[in-house]
Design an enzyme around this catalytic site. Sequence first.
Site, PDB file in Angstrom:
ATOM      1  N   ASN A 104      34.311 -14.897 -10.846  1.00 39.87           N
ATOM      2  CA  ASN A 104      34.889 -14.557  -9.534  1.00 39.87           C
ATOM      3  C   ASN A 104      34.212 -13.354  -8.867  1.00 39.87           C
ATOM      4  O   ASN A 104      33.935 -13.377  -7.674  1.00 39.87           O
ATOM      5  CB  ASN A 104      36.391 -14.299  -9.685  1.00 39.87           C
ATOM      6  CG  ASN A 104      37.035 -13.976  -8.345  1.00 39.87           C
ATOM      7  OD1 ASN A 104      36.964 -14.776  -7.413  1.00 39.87           O
ATOM      8  ND2 ASN A 104      37.608 -12.795  -8.228  1.00 39.87           N
ATOM      9  N   GLU A 162      46.841 -13.735 -10.024  1.00 39.99           N
ATOM     10  CA  GLU A 162      45.603 -14.450  -9.658  1.00 39.99           C
ATOM     11  C   GLU A 162      45.867 -15.948  -9.528  1.00 39.99           C
ATOM     12  O   GLU A 162      45.376 -16.595  -8.612  1.00 39.99           O
ATOM     13  CB  GLU A 162      44.509 -14.204 -10.703  1.00 39.99           C
ATOM     14  CG  GLU A 162      43.919 -12.815 -10.670  1.00 39.99           C
ATOM     15  CD  GLU A 162      43.276 -12.452  -9.332  1.00 39.99           C
ATOM     16  OE1 GLU A 162      42.546 -13.278  -8.779  1.00 39.99           O
ATOM     17  OE2 GLU A 162      43.528 -11.334  -8.846  1.00 39.99           O
ATOM     18  N   TRP A 219      25.283 -17.173  13.770  1.00 34.99           N
ATOM     19  CA  TRP A 219      24.802 -17.068  12.389  1.00 34.99           C
ATOM     20  C   TRP A 219      23.331 -17.437  12.304  1.00 34.99           C
ATOM     21  O   TRP A 219      22.808 -18.149  13.162  1.00 34.99           O
ATOM     22  CB  TRP A 219      25.596 -18.018  11.486  1.00 34.99           C
ATOM     23  CG  TRP A 219      27.050 -17.680  11.373  1.00 34.99           C
ATOM     24  CD1 TRP A 219      28.086 -18.320  11.995  1.00 34.99           C
ATOM     25  CD2 TRP A 219      27.632 -16.628  10.599  1.00 34.99           C
ATOM     26  NE1 TRP A 219      29.281 -17.735  11.654  1.00 34.99           N
ATOM     27  CE2 TRP A 219      29.033 -16.687  10.800  1.00 34.99           C
ATOM     28  CE3 TRP A 219      27.129 -15.637   9.766  1.00 34.99           C
ATOM     29  CZ2 TRP A 219      29.928 -15.807  10.196  1.00 34.99           C
ATOM     30  CZ3 TRP A 219      28.014 -14.765   9.152  1.00 34.99           C
ATOM     31  CH2 TRP A 219      29.390 -14.850   9.377  1.00 34.99           C
ATOM     32  N   TRP A 248      47.156 -16.806  -6.239  1.00 36.25           N
ATOM     33  CA  TRP A 248      46.215 -16.959  -5.110  1.00 36.25           C
ATOM     34  C   TRP A 248      45.958 -18.429  -4.810  1.00 36.25           C
ATOM     35  O   TRP A 248      45.739 -18.840  -3.671  1.00 36.25           O
ATOM     36  CB  TRP A 248      44.870 -16.283  -5.419  1.00 36.25           C
ATOM     37  CG  TRP A 248      44.809 -14.831  -5.054  1.00 36.25           C
ATOM     38  CD1 TRP A 248      44.961 -13.782  -5.907  1.00 36.25           C
ATOM     39  CD2 TRP A 248      44.560 -14.268  -3.749  1.00 36.25           C
ATOM     40  NE1 TRP A 248      44.819 -12.600  -5.210  1.00 36.25           N
ATOM     41  CE2 TRP A 248      44.565 -12.877  -3.892  1.00 36.25           C
ATOM     42  CE3 TRP A 248      44.331 -14.814  -2.484  1.00 36.25           C
ATOM     43  CZ2 TRP A 248      44.357 -12.004  -2.828  1.00 36.25           C
ATOM     44  CZ3 TRP A 248      44.116 -13.956  -1.407  1.00 36.25           C
ATOM     45  CH2 TRP A 248      44.135 -12.569  -1.582  1.00 36.25           C
ATOM     46  N   TRP A 257      28.535 -18.890   6.774  1.00 32.01           N
ATOM     47  CA  TRP A 257      29.300 -19.001   5.524  1.00 32.01           C
ATOM     48  C   TRP A 257      29.581 -20.455   5.166  1.00 32.01           C
ATOM     49  O   TRP A 257      29.762 -20.801   4.005  1.00 32.01           O
ATOM     50  CB  TRP A 257      30.613 -18.220   5.642  1.00 32.01           C
ATOM     51  CG  TRP A 257      31.470 -18.672   6.789  1.00 32.01           C
ATOM     52  CD1 TRP A 257      31.361 -18.298   8.096  1.00 32.01           C
ATOM     53  CD2 TRP A 257      32.551 -19.614   6.757  1.00 32.01           C
ATOM     54  NE1 TRP A 257      32.298 -18.939   8.871  1.00 32.01           N
ATOM     55  CE2 TRP A 257      33.049 -19.748   8.073  1.00 32.01           C
ATOM     56  CE3 TRP A 257      33.153 -20.359   5.741  1.00 32.01           C
ATOM     57  CZ2 TRP A 257      34.101 -20.592   8.401  1.00 32.01           C
ATOM     58  CZ3 TRP A 257      34.211 -21.195   6.061  1.00 32.01           C
ATOM     59  CH2 TRP A 257      34.677 -21.309   7.393  1.00 32.01           C
ATOM     60  N   TRP A 302      35.552 -18.062   0.758  1.00 29.51           N
ATOM     61  CA  TRP A 302      34.466 -17.855   1.729  1.00 29.51           C
ATOM     62  C   TRP A 302      34.980 -17.155   2.981  1.00 29.51           C
ATOM     63  O   TRP A 302      34.308 -16.282   3.534  1.00 29.51           O
ATOM     64  CB  TRP A 302      33.774 -19.192   2.058  1.00 29.51           C
ATOM     65  CG  TRP A 302      32.777 -19.511   0.997  1.00 29.51           C
ATOM     66  CD1 TRP A 302      32.972 -20.303  -0.087  1.00 29.51           C
ATOM     67  CD2 TRP A 302      31.447 -18.976   0.871  1.00 29.51           C
ATOM     68  NE1 TRP A 302      31.843 -20.297  -0.878  1.00 29.51           N
ATOM     69  CE2 TRP A 302      30.896 -19.507  -0.307  1.00 29.51           C
ATOM     70  CE3 TRP A 302      30.669 -18.107   1.640  1.00 29.51           C
ATOM     71  CZ2 TRP A 302      29.605 -19.194  -0.743  1.00 29.51           C
ATOM     72  CZ3 TRP A 302      29.382 -17.797   1.213  1.00 29.51           C
ATOM     73  CH2 TRP A 302      28.870 -18.336   0.035  1.00 29.51           C
TER      74      TRP A 302
HETATM   75  P1  FAD Z   1      40.950 -16.591 -13.945  1.00 28.68           P
HETATM   76  O1  FAD Z   1      40.558 -15.232 -13.523  1.00 28.68           O
HETATM   77  O2  FAD Z   1      41.270 -16.806 -15.348  1.00 28.68           O
HETATM   78  O3  FAD Z   1      42.197 -16.993 -13.027  1.00 28.68           O
HETATM   79  C1  FAD Z   1      43.087 -18.051 -13.393  1.00 28.68           C
HETATM   80  C2  FAD Z   1      43.236 -19.034 -12.266  1.00 28.68           C
HETATM   81  O4  FAD Z   1      43.769 -18.404 -11.104  1.00 28.68           O
HETATM   82  C3  FAD Z   1      41.921 -19.649 -11.805  1.00 28.68           C
HETATM   83  O5  FAD Z   1      41.543 -20.706 -12.636  1.00 28.68           O
HETATM   84  C4  FAD Z   1      42.255 -20.084 -10.394  1.00 28.68           C
HETATM   85  O6  FAD Z   1      42.938 -21.312 -10.378  1.00 28.68           O
HETATM   86  C5  FAD Z   1      43.219 -18.999  -9.930  1.00 28.68           C
HETATM   87  N1  FAD Z   1      42.475 -17.982  -9.179  1.00 28.68           N
HETATM   88  C6  FAD Z   1      41.954 -16.832  -9.651  1.00 28.68           C
HETATM   89  N2  FAD Z   1      41.371 -16.139  -8.651  1.00 28.68           N
HETATM   90  C7  FAD Z   1      41.521 -16.880  -7.535  1.00 28.68           C
HETATM   91  C8  FAD Z   1      41.134 -16.705  -6.185  1.00 28.68           C
HETATM   92  N3  FAD Z   1      40.489 -15.626  -5.756  1.00 28.68           N
HETATM   93  N4  FAD Z   1      41.448 -17.679  -5.308  1.00 28.68           N
HETATM   94  C9  FAD Z   1      42.109 -18.786  -5.699  1.00 28.68           C
HETATM   95  N5  FAD Z   1      42.508 -19.006  -6.956  1.00 28.68           N
HETATM   96  C10 FAD Z   1      42.221 -18.063  -7.866  1.00 28.68           C
HETATM   97  N6  FAD Z   1      38.407 -21.148  -7.256  1.00 28.68           N
HETATM   98  C11 FAD Z   1      38.521 -22.470  -7.491  1.00 28.68           C
HETATM   99  O7  FAD Z   1      39.344 -22.877  -8.318  1.00 28.68           O
HETATM  100  N7  FAD Z   1      37.729 -23.367  -6.836  1.00 28.68           N
HETATM  101  C12 FAD Z   1      36.782 -22.973  -5.927  1.00 28.68           C
HETATM  102  O8  FAD Z   1      36.091 -23.824  -5.347  1.00 28.68           O
HETATM  103  C13 FAD Z   1      36.637 -21.577  -5.678  1.00 28.68           C
HETATM  104  N8  FAD Z   1      35.682 -21.113  -4.818  1.00 28.68           N
HETATM  105  C14 FAD Z   1      35.576 -19.756  -4.587  1.00 28.68           C
HETATM  106  C15 FAD Z   1      34.643 -19.292  -3.652  1.00 28.68           C
HETATM  107  C16 FAD Z   1      34.513 -17.927  -3.393  1.00 28.68           C
HETATM  108  C17 FAD Z   1      33.489 -17.440  -2.376  1.00 28.68           C
HETATM  109  C18 FAD Z   1      35.344 -17.010  -4.065  1.00 28.68           C
HETATM  110  C19 FAD Z   1      35.225 -15.533  -3.803  1.00 28.68           C
HETATM  111  C20 FAD Z   1      36.285 -17.456  -4.974  1.00 28.68           C
HETATM  112  C21 FAD Z   1      36.427 -18.826  -5.248  1.00 28.68           C
HETATM  113  N9  FAD Z   1      37.383 -19.324  -6.184  1.00 28.68           N
HETATM  114  C22 FAD Z   1      37.493 -20.669  -6.392  1.00 28.68           C
HETATM  115  C23 FAD Z   1      38.340 -18.410  -6.840  1.00 28.68           C
HETATM  116  C24 FAD Z   1      37.903 -17.863  -8.214  1.00 28.68           C
HETATM  117  O9  FAD Z   1      36.609 -17.351  -8.152  1.00 28.68           O
HETATM  118  C25 FAD Z   1      37.989 -18.897  -9.332  1.00 28.68           C
HETATM  119  O10 FAD Z   1      39.247 -19.541  -9.306  1.00 28.68           O
HETATM  120  C26 FAD Z   1      37.819 -18.244 -10.701  1.00 28.68           C
HETATM  121  O11 FAD Z   1      36.586 -17.589 -10.772  1.00 28.68           O
HETATM  122  C27 FAD Z   1      37.921 -19.297 -11.779  1.00 28.68           C
HETATM  123  O12 FAD Z   1      37.693 -18.750 -13.043  1.00 28.68           O
HETATM  124  P2  FAD Z   1      38.858 -18.612 -14.122  1.00 28.68           P
HETATM  125  O13 FAD Z   1      39.570 -19.903 -14.266  1.00 28.68           O
HETATM  126  O14 FAD Z   1      38.248 -18.006 -15.325  1.00 28.68           O
HETATM  127  O15 FAD Z   1      39.814 -17.576 -13.386  1.00 28.68           O
END
Ligand code: FAD
Length: 478
Positions: free
Chosen positions: A355, A288, A320, A291, A373, A396
């Site tokens: 997420n 993750e 849209w 990503w 979007w 997005w």
């Molecule tokens: P954890 O699940 O603990 O993951 C650890 C780290 O991995 C996160 O802090 C993040 O840096 C990275 N990560 C995890 N999932 C993703 C993912 N899908 N994409 C990119 N990095 C990821 N993340 C942001 O940091 N900033 C945003 O502005 C952002 N906008 C989002 C918008 C949408 C529509 C979606 C679907 C996802 C978005 N994310 C964003 C990704 C993700 O939702 C968040 O990183 C995550 O929810 C952060 O919570 P956590 O630190 O507890 O994640």
Amino acid sequence: DAVVHWFKMDLRTYDNRALSMASRKAAEAGVPLICVYLVSPEDFTAHLRAPVRVDFMMRTLAVLKKDLAALDVPLHVETVGKRKDIPQRMLALMASHLFANMEYEVDELRREAKMHGMSMEVLHDSCIVPPGLLASGSGKQYSVYSPWFRAWVAYLHSHMDLLLDVFDPPTKNPASVRKGKHSTIFDSEIPDVPKNKALSTEEKKRFHALWPAGEHEAIDRLNKFVEERISRYSERRNFPGDACTSSISVHLAAGTLSARTAVRAARDKNKGKNLDAGAEGIKTWISEVAWRDFYKHVLVHWPYICMNKPFKPEYSNIEWSYDMEHFQAWKDGRTGFPIVDAAMRQCKATGWMHNRCRMIVASFLCKDLLIDWRLGERYFMETLIDGDFASNNGGWGFSASCGVDPQPYFRIFNPLLQSEKFDPQGEYIRKWIPELKGVQGAAIHDPYGRTGGLSKSAAGKEGAYPQRILVAVQEKRQ
Ligand code: FAD
């Protein structure tokens, strides 16, 4: 007569590549290290920085200033009125050599390009594998995550220094710096949050309690997660009521934590040392964090995504909806779909959203309400404490099916089924929607639709939970 480190989105002393190099250079040259951060209200506006995020950065600067002062390193924080003046101002402040970590967004790269002629080093720091190093067999940048991830892991396994080398915090400046021409910087105040991003007193109280600032907090949060929750991550990460994820995104976005440090901590906890093997929770979490690297690599290779264009050009002409009543209901968490509304209220109240919920609300906005979007992308940036251009745009694009490695366009989340699957007891919904606190059992997912829920006649009353703003959402969807 000094080496300067320019802080941007790297607000930490530990494992900060450019800061560490600047410190080394200063020691070699026998000159002091000076640190600078330029506050640009215009940039905050142009880049849609959420007030909660700006406030977090300013609080972090205060922590950083104190930590650096303990090393006799001054941190100069200054507000620059016009963003176009930043390169000039940097030039005026700069002494013999400038170090900074690179930001990959187009505006930032353009800003740095204007600084040619300066003695300056801009380094890769924010990704674990710097952009540009991974290519498919035919030499192309990957646009699909899975093969990219395999290449990312393979590259790191053969270049472990990229992950394991820790960039030391700066060494102590000579104590005489406190008496020299930079001495006044030590006593200078961190400016207030610019007016265009100020929080109310109530918001400050709420957000400060939720999000303590600074790199020490980042490390604590990371260590706690790795000790207490990472082992459950692969099974529980999709359940928003569980709070089982790390919530370190705020720190990765502000740079109070490096992605390297995060992955190293997880890897140290793993049985084997490979990044794609061993304990399920650990390897899933590392994938993750990857990503985040993936989306930054995408940004570097296809910078037009910074310009309001979808990654897939063939989706540029979709008609849209711009129904502002629907959009407002979505923002306010008043769509009548409890899982969507709970998530949107969590976002507003905390500056963060789980997420799974980000995917649900994004799908709902662009595939049920059929709203552009880009409005959702913008709202997230304006509201989230972890707003990060590349990850947000990627998320997005994924949800709207016009981004890199997206969901197929015909895959639409059914908010009802998502709710039943990922918040089966409705704990998350009840936490964020007080109007539904008393609703028992399965009715929580669809309070006006099933027996045991709310009576429809209550719907219009003041303070009542709203009826659905869309009548039909196909029940057959996943
Ligand atoms: P954890 O699940 O603990 O993951 C650890 C780290 O991995 C996160 O802090 C993040 O840096 C990275 N990560 C995890 N999932 C993703 C993912 N899908 N994409 C990119 N990095 C990821 N993340 C942001 O940091 N900033 C945003 O502005 C952002 N906008 C989002 C918008 C949408 C529509 C979606 C679907 C996802 C978005 N994310 C964003 C990704 C993700 O939702 C968040 O990183 C995550 O929810 C952060 O919570 P956590 O630190 O507890 O994640």
